[in-house]
Design an enzyme around this catalytic site. Sequence first.
Site, PDB file in Angstrom:
ATOM      1  N   LEU A   1       0.827  -1.208   0.000  1.00  0.00           N
ATOM      2  CA  LEU A   1       0.000   0.000   0.000  1.00  0.00           C
ATOM      3  C   LEU A   1       0.863   1.261   0.000  1.00  0.00           C
ATOM      4  CD1 LEU A   1      -2.860   1.296   0.323  1.00  0.00           C
ATOM      5  CD2 LEU A   1      -2.535   1.093   2.801  1.00  0.00           C
TER       6      LEU A   1
ATOM      7  N   GLY B   1       5.527   8.822  -1.389  1.00  0.00           N
ATOM      8  CA  GLY B   1       4.761  10.040  -1.141  1.00  0.00           C
ATOM      9  C   GLY B   1       3.399   9.802  -0.540  1.00  0.00           C
TER      10      GLY B   1
ATOM     11  N   TRP C   1       8.699   0.080   1.674  1.00  0.00           N
ATOM     12  CA  TRP C   1       8.597  -0.516   3.014  1.00  0.00           C
ATOM     13  C   TRP C   1       7.619  -1.687   3.047  1.00  0.00           C
ATOM     14  CZ3 TRP C   1       7.837   5.100   4.923  1.00  0.00           C
ATOM     15  CH2 TRP C   1       9.063   5.758   4.913  1.00  0.00           C
TER      16      TRP C   1
ATOM     17  N   GLY D   1      -5.334  -6.193  10.870  1.00  0.00           N
ATOM     18  CA  GLY D   1      -3.878  -6.231  10.918  1.00  0.00           C
ATOM     19  C   GLY D   1      -3.302  -5.520  12.123  1.00  0.00           C
TER      20      GLY D   1
ATOM     21  N   GLU E   1       1.463  -0.283  10.103  1.00  0.00           N
ATOM     22  CA  GLU E   1       0.029  -0.604  10.179  1.00  0.00           C
ATOM     23  C   GLU E   1      -0.768   0.563  10.771  1.00  0.00           C
ATOM     24  OE1 GLU E   1      -1.745  -3.429   9.312  1.00  0.00           O
ATOM     25  OE2 GLU E   1      -0.188  -4.920   8.926  1.00  0.00           O
TER      26      GLU E   1
END
Length: 365
Positions: A119, A123, A146, A222, A343
């Site tokens: 996701l 930016g 990441w 999550g 998360e």
Amino acid sequence: MSELTAEQEEIRSLARRFADEKIAPHAAEWDRNHTFPTDVFSALADLGFMGVCIPEEHGGAGADFLSYMLVLEELSRGDAGVGVTVAVHTSACTLPLLEHGSPYVPALAAGEEIGAFALTEAGSGSDASAMTTRFAGGRITGAKQWITNGSHASTILVFAREEDGRIGAFVVREGFTVAREEEKLGLNSSSTADLVFEDTPAERLGEPGKGMAIALRTLDGGRIGIAAQAVGIAQAAFELATSYAKERHAFGGPIAQLGAIQQKLADMQTEIEAARALVWRAARLKDAGRPHTVEGAQAKLFASRVARHWTGEAIQVLGGYGYTKEFPAERYYRDAKVTEIYEGTSEIQRLVIARALLGEAMRGG
């Protein structure tokens, strides 16, 4: 009266034993050498721990979500990098694919493949709607940053902007490139990679334009897993500090006799138990099919703060030894910090909670 069922206790005990025997003894070496312990995940797959809460008919162990949280806590107590690998693989990839009937679930649930969730971009972190990765003509072009498990995943849930400007969710299984492996403060036994998609084949997951809804639902569950990870890290630090306080002698006896140490350990245990209770509450709500967005945010906000604070205090209990790599306290401290970031940052968790609490009043409406 036990808070857990006999099955949950059995799963927890099995995970604890595995963590003590197969993970914790090697965690320092994995951290030092930045080793992704592939063999450990094969062994976890044999135990059903790569798909704890996935139904048996889809290749999983068929346990409930709380059992999965118990496993994550114990694995993270042994090594937080192992914990996050399993958490992202299960919560962020396998579960959303299961929800939408993907044929790739059995291989993931059985641990034959590792999954990832893509996701974040350079930016667009907390502001995920600002993503620039594009989907058109069945293909994705862009870059993600990441991505946990990125260097080892064969099934990736990717979010991209569609031609009408809305965000969709897609499954990618080939045609992407690992641009680099991130150097991190902690979690060195896990993979955190930048991924590049150049006209990469992708299969739609869910309905067109519903990607953000899928992402937010995925994060709701999550973040409970990350809270469980934080509890596991804090528990490891507490056990180390308690053991050290009983063995270390100063001023004529074990430092466990000192009031300052007693107060610190009492507060540490109490806050860890409170964090664990928040995790279990959120997990039970999810198991019951009830709303758990706020409860998950509360669990992550509190547990991550507990982990970051008390791993630092564990170093204090150990004194100079805590600042060395001879003991794992400094590794727990490094591993704990990221639980306040990924998360959804702690600031985002507070925003989620505040929106539910204040509603339109936040916007002056």
